[in-house]
Write a protein that holds these residues in place. Structure first.
Motif, PDB file in Angstrom:
ATOM      1  N   TRP A   1       0.780  -1.379   0.304  1.00 41.64           N
ATOM      2  CA  TRP A   1       0.192  -0.308   0.058  1.00 41.64           C
ATOM      3  C   TRP A   1       0.749   1.108   0.146  1.00 41.64           C
ATOM      4  O   TRP A   1       1.579   1.270   0.263  1.00 41.64           O
ATOM      5  CB  TRP A   1      -0.807   0.265   0.924  1.00 41.64           C
ATOM      6  CG  TRP A   1      -1.485  -1.510   1.119  1.00 41.64           C
ATOM      7  CD1 TRP A   1      -1.409  -2.613   2.113  1.00 41.64           C
ATOM      8  CD2 TRP A   1      -3.252  -1.411   1.005  1.00 41.64           C
ATOM      9  NE1 TRP A   1      -2.162  -3.398   1.774  1.00 41.64           N
ATOM     10  CE2 TRP A   1      -3.133  -3.436   1.357  1.00 41.64           C
ATOM     11  CE3 TRP A   1      -4.089  -0.893   0.152  1.00 41.64           C
ATOM     12  CZ2 TRP A   1      -4.551  -3.150   1.002  1.00 41.64           C
ATOM     13  CZ3 TRP A   1      -4.854  -1.512  -0.057  1.00 41.64           C
ATOM     14  CH2 TRP A   1      -5.565  -2.178   0.071  1.00 41.64           C
ATOM     15  N   TYR A   2       0.446   2.046  -0.655  1.00 45.68           N
ATOM     16  CA  TYR A   2       1.541   3.143  -0.861  1.00 45.68           C
ATOM     17  C   TYR A   2       0.757   4.313   0.034  1.00 45.68           C
ATOM     18  O   TYR A   2       2.327   4.473   0.672  1.00 45.68           O
ATOM     19  CB  TYR A   2       1.274   4.055  -2.097  1.00 45.68           C
ATOM     20  CG  TYR A   2       1.880   5.152  -2.561  1.00 45.68           C
ATOM     21  CD1 TYR A   2       2.787   5.405  -3.462  1.00 45.68           C
ATOM     22  CD2 TYR A   2       1.033   6.598  -2.159  1.00 45.68           C
ATOM     23  CE1 TYR A   2       3.729   6.718  -3.837  1.00 45.68           C
ATOM     24  CE2 TYR A   2       1.650   7.561  -2.582  1.00 45.68           C
ATOM     25  CZ  TYR A   2       3.136   7.846  -2.809  1.00 45.68           C
ATOM     26  OH  TYR A   2       3.210   8.889  -3.832  1.00 45.68           O
ATOM     27  N   MET A   3       0.317   4.721   0.502  1.00 44.22           N
ATOM     28  CA  MET A   3      -0.095   5.067   1.818  1.00 44.22           C
ATOM     29  C   MET A   3       0.471   4.930   3.339  1.00 44.22           C
ATOM     30  O   MET A   3       0.332   5.063   4.118  1.00 44.22           O
ATOM     31  CB  MET A   3      -2.002   5.485   2.057  1.00 44.22           C
ATOM     32  CG  MET A   3      -2.007   6.247   0.784  1.00 44.22           C
ATOM     33  SD  MET A   3      -1.196   8.036   0.440  1.00 44.22           S
ATOM     34  CE  MET A   3      -1.355   8.550   1.810  1.00 44.22           C
ATOM     35  N   ASN A   4       0.999   3.579   2.555  1.00 42.75           N
ATOM     36  CA  ASN A   4       1.383   2.403   4.251  1.00 42.75           C
ATOM     37  C   ASN A   4       2.283   3.354   5.179  1.00 42.75           C
ATOM     38  O   ASN A   4       3.158   3.788   4.042  1.00 42.75           O
ATOM     39  CB  ASN A   4       1.482   1.342   3.396  1.00 42.75           C
ATOM     40  CG  ASN A   4       1.144   0.162   4.705  1.00 42.75           C
ATOM     41  OD1 ASN A   4       0.598   0.406   6.085  1.00 42.75           O
ATOM     42  ND2 ASN A   4       1.697  -0.955   5.296  1.00 42.75           N
ATOM     43  N   ARG A   5       2.483   3.574   5.897  1.00 44.56           N
ATOM     44  CA  ARG A   5       3.046   4.251   7.170  1.00 44.56           C
ATOM     45  C   ARG A   5       3.994   2.803   7.547  1.00 44.56           C
ATOM     46  O   ARG A   5       2.665   2.389   8.438  1.00 44.56           O
ATOM     47  CB  ARG A   5       3.412   5.445   7.709  1.00 44.56           C
ATOM     48  CG  ARG A   5       2.818   6.428   7.172  1.00 44.56           C
ATOM     49  CD  ARG A   5       2.768   7.624   7.245  1.00 44.56           C
ATOM     50  NE  ARG A   5       0.633   7.782   7.330  1.00 44.56           N
ATOM     51  CZ  ARG A   5       0.419   8.170   8.569  1.00 44.56           C
ATOM     52  NH1 ARG A   5       0.542   8.802   9.402  1.00 44.56           N
ATOM     53  NH2 ARG A   5      -0.721   7.595   8.988  1.00 44.56           N
TER      54      ARG A   5
END
Lengths: 567, 275
Positions: free
Chosen positions: B235-239
């Motif tokens: 997930w790109y937005m995963n932090r």
């Protein structure tokens, strides 16, 4: 040796739902780094060809497929749609419907997410490509809030991050205004020059998509490849019109003034085309031009005064005034999002103005319901699917009459007539789902005509139509206008359409009517065109190159065209 | 804009910076334990904690007042209804009966009041917890958070996609309805009730057709970008989890343990001060 990227050997495909094959015995070869246009009328099988290249067939549509397809050397039979997508990046027709991410950045990264890239790599690539396509300042925005051109760039960036060697674009110009369309084509040209990738563009708008770097044009008709040409070759063939593709306007003009296309050099570029006698002939006809009498000004039919309208806090119109006379054929033009559709919706009652007056034949429209207004004013929306509510074609056209309690025989007579003028009569017992997009559009026109409106408002009447149907619809509309004095307003981006068929142009901008004049005068004003995101036609480029007055030149051509039609 | 659906406010506090996953875990665990327990001492502790977190996330009253008012109205209504339908429930639960006001069927007992006080507190405690989650979590992180806690990525993605398309469908509905009125269905107040009803049903066919079309296009677009190829996706937005994220998860586990301890102490879900 050049590498073959796409090869079709004797490919025939028939959809399960259809009796006849949609593609018949297709053979073609596309080499690495080539830019190829696929052109053809609606229903010619060009989209099906695209779907075979990107693997959507046989993955999503079932049917009989014979012959062999090789993508980058691999047999398509052994590839899943996922394998193919790493070779062929596809930009679908309506970029609005293909957004999957909540923000631009996520949408660009979507493919990489599915390939399980780590976040570091994804961020680097998203930054790299968004910068390249100048959308790096939009990364946090929702795709829906972007302009058409920005949406397309977002879609493209999402494909380019995959490094697929082939790019496939399905009608990339369909949703863009002329300026954005030309920017998009230019961007593709720059990308092609830099990346040397293989690009396939499926379009029926040949003139707009034809750039210097196009290597091949595949002309399709009726499921078959008519021929594969280089651009100059195809233009000299003089066969485009016959296959429902509009010739570039300047070619049409040169033909019309009696120039032999075979003697021209650089025929594929309006900036360079020339040949013996061209300059003389253009000068000669422009001197002969007579001004065309178009204005048949009569009583006002629709009159808008001091109109104000805003969506929430966004002001769309501020003190807009316009009178429309009976028999006017008006083109309404302007940038995307400037309020062309909004103005139509205010007239038909879909929206209510904040202030101002709208009268129709002297009656105040603002007190009337949508239905009451519809008795006089037919509004044909851009998307036909939003207007159609019946299953069968005949019922759809009859609906408005039934709801107005006409007797049965009269309904049949009127519906049959409307279907005939819209060329849908042979299909009257068909289900609507069997119609193409263009046919549906004509169906919605038929279902409005049947109510005998006095004013017809058409939102992009020719969008998605090939040239054959375009001419058919527009000739039919102008015939209605001339014979029955039916007043018409059409919203359009198509400068040809505006010049050829309208008698008056309203340019919308700056929250009001920016200009109200004849189409020729509008087309001659470059500052105005730029402001309204419109583009000069190739005809006016030609006129400029040969130092003749654009108005004279185009008047000559239009009056000649009209004489031909009358004969 | 559709990102407002969740009410996400684009603010930047440490609560906002927590990953969606840790906030989701906190939200789920703490609301479950608060729902199970009927011990006001425990619920009150949780309430204090969530009000603290609420303050920390700098949510403004104007952002939430509509939802909060709605919840309060329903909670009060619910408490009244509980009393109306079983005014004796508290006494039955706690096994004693201290009458405060004798009104026959509607006799008010201490037990009933105490029971409803616990119930009211439970409603109250879930409000800040859920609002914190909804308002401080970027909707883009929503599906990845669901996926992280074990929901399949296809399901969690389709959930967030459908949320994204709600405004589109609303818009379509409006347009189609207007187009149908232009055809002659009088849906405005000038029409008869029956024809208005009939006109409204006519909207459904084109709406369903256009929505199906959209679904087909979007699923094709997703497949063409390899959605569904692998068992997992990133997930790109995963932090990355920070110390605060681990802290949040530990804290929610700690609250659960405390809740269980209270239940052990009480010998059940109910704390009974009457014996």
């Amino acid at each position: 040796m050049t590498k073959t990227m796409i090869e079709f050997k004797n490919v025939t495909f028939r959809y399960n739902a259809q009796a006849e094959p949609t593609l018949k015995n297709i053979n073609l070869q596309i080499n690495e780094g080539e830019k190829v246009l696929v052109v053809g009328p609606s229903g010619s099988g060009k989209s099906t060809l695209g779907n075979l290249i990107n693997g959507v067939i046989p993955e999503n549509f079932r049917g009989d497929l014979s012959g062999e397809i090789y993508i980058d050397g691999e047999n398509a039979k052994d590839m899943s749609i996922f394998d193919t997508s790493l070779k062929v990046g596809t930009l679908l027709q309506n970029s609005n419907d293909q957004f999957v991410g909540l923000t631009v950045a996520e949408d660009i990264a979507f493919g990489m997410e599915n390939d399980c890239f780590d976040n570091q790599t994804m961020q680097t690539k998203v930054n790299q490509w968004s910068k390249k396509l100048s959308i790096n300042n939009l990364l946090k925005q929702a795709p829906n809030s972007l302009s058409g051109g920005q949406k397309q760039r977002t879609g493209l960036a999402g494909l380019l991050v995959d490094d697929a060697p082939i790019l496939l674009l399905d009608e990339p110009l369909a949703a863009l205004d002329p300026m954005a369309g030309s920017e998009s084509i230019q961007l593709l040209q720059e990308l092609h020059n830099e990346l040397k990738n293989t690009i396939i563009i499926i379009e029926h708008r040949l003139e707009e998509s034809l750039t210097k770097d196009v290597d091949k044009i595949i002309l399709m008709n009726d499921g078959e490849i008519v021929g594969i040409y280089n651009p100059a070759e195809l233009l000299k063939q003089n066969i485009l019109n016959q296959y429902g593709i509009r010739e570039p306007l300047y070619i049409e003009a040169l033909k019309s003034i009696g120039i032999d296309l075979n003697k021209l050099h650089d025929i594929d570029s309006v900036e360079a085309v020339d040949g013996p006698g061209v300059a003389d002939r253009i000068e000669q006809v422009s001197a002969k031009a007579k001004s065309i009498s178009k204005y048949n000004a009569s009583a006002d039919i629709l009159s808008i005064k001091k109109l104000n309208f805003a969506y929430d806090k966004k002001v769309i119109f501020n003190n807009l005034n316009v009178d429309i006379q009976k028999g006017d054929m008006i083109s309404l033009v302007g940038k995307n999002g400037v309020g062309k559709t909004t103005l139509s919706k205010l007239i038909v009652g879909f929206l209510q103005p904040d202030a101002g007056e709208i009268t129709f034949n002297g009656d105040n429209l603002l007190n009337k319901s949508i239905k009451e207004r519809a008795d006089d004013i037919g509004y044909i929306m851009q998307d036909p699917d939003k207007m159609i509510s019946k299953v069968m074609i005949y019922d759809e056209v009859a609906l408005g009459l039934k709801l107005r309690h006409y007797p049965k025989e009269q309904i049949k007579e009127k519906v049959d007539h409307a279907l005939k003028v819209c060329n849908l009569y042979p299909f009257r017992h068909w289900p609507i789902s069997a119609l193409s997009y263009g046919q549906k559009k004509r169906l919605t026109i038929a279902s409005m005509l049947v109510l005998s409106p006095k004013l017809l408002i058409l939102d992009e009447p020719t969008a998605g139509q090939d040239y054959y149907h375009y001419t058919e619809i527009m000739n039919f509309l102008s015939q209605l206008n001339q014979e029955q004095g039916l007043t018409m307003i059409f919203i359009t981006h198509d400068m040809h359409l505006m010049a050829e068929y309208s008698t008056r142009t309203l340019v919308i901008g700056d929250q009001t009517i920016l200009r109200d004049n004849t189409p020729e005068k509008v087309l001659d004003d470059e500052a105005l065109l730029a402001k309204a995101n419109l583009k000069r036609t190739s005809l006016s480029i030609l006129a400029k190159r040969f130092n003749v007055n654009y108005n004279d030149f185009s008047n000559y051509l239009i009056s000649k065209e009209r004489d031909n039609q009358h004969e | 804009m559709n990102s407002n659906l969740f009410g996400y406010d684009h603010n930047d506090t440490w609560v906002h910076r927590l990953t969606g996953t840790s906030k989701l875990i906190f939200f789920i665990l703490v609301s479950i334990i608060a729902m199970i327990s009927y011990d006001y001492r425990f619920i009150f502790l949780v309430l204090l904690l969530s009000i603290f977190a609420f303050k920390q996330s700098q949510i403004k009253w104007s952002q939430i007042k509509f939802v909060v008012k709605l919840i309060v109205v329903f909670a009060v209504l619910n408490l009244v209804m509980v009393f109306v339908f079983s005014p004796n429930h508290g006494a039955a639960l706690y096994g004693t009966r201290h009458v405060l006001i004798n009104l026959g069927y509607f006799t008010i007992t201490k037990e009933q009041l105490f029971y409803e006080l616990n119930l009211g507190l439970k409603y109250l405690v879930t409000v800040p917890i859920s609002l914190i989650f909804l308002i401080t979590t970027n909707p883009s992180e929503f599906s990845s958070s669901l996926n992280k806690i074990g929901v399949s990525y296809r399901l969690s993605y389709s959930l967030s996609l459908s949320l994204r398309y709600i405004p589109d469908v609303q818009n379509d509905f409006k347009e189609i309805s207007l187009a149908q009125q232009a055809r002659g269905y009088e849906i405005s107040k000038k029409g008869k009730l029956f024809s208005r009803l009939k006109g409204t049903t006519q909207i459904l066919i084109p709406l369903i057709l256009s929505s199906l079309d959209k679904i087909q296009t979007i699923s094709q677009a997703m497949e063409l970008r390899r959605f569904g190829k692998n068992k997992h996706r990133t997930w790109y937005m995963n932090r990355k989890f920070t110390k605060k994220d681990y802290g949040t998860i530990l804290l929610s586990l700690f609250i659960v343990v405390i809740g269980i301890l209270f239940m052990k102490m009480d010998g059940g879900r109910f704390y009974n001060p009457f014996v």
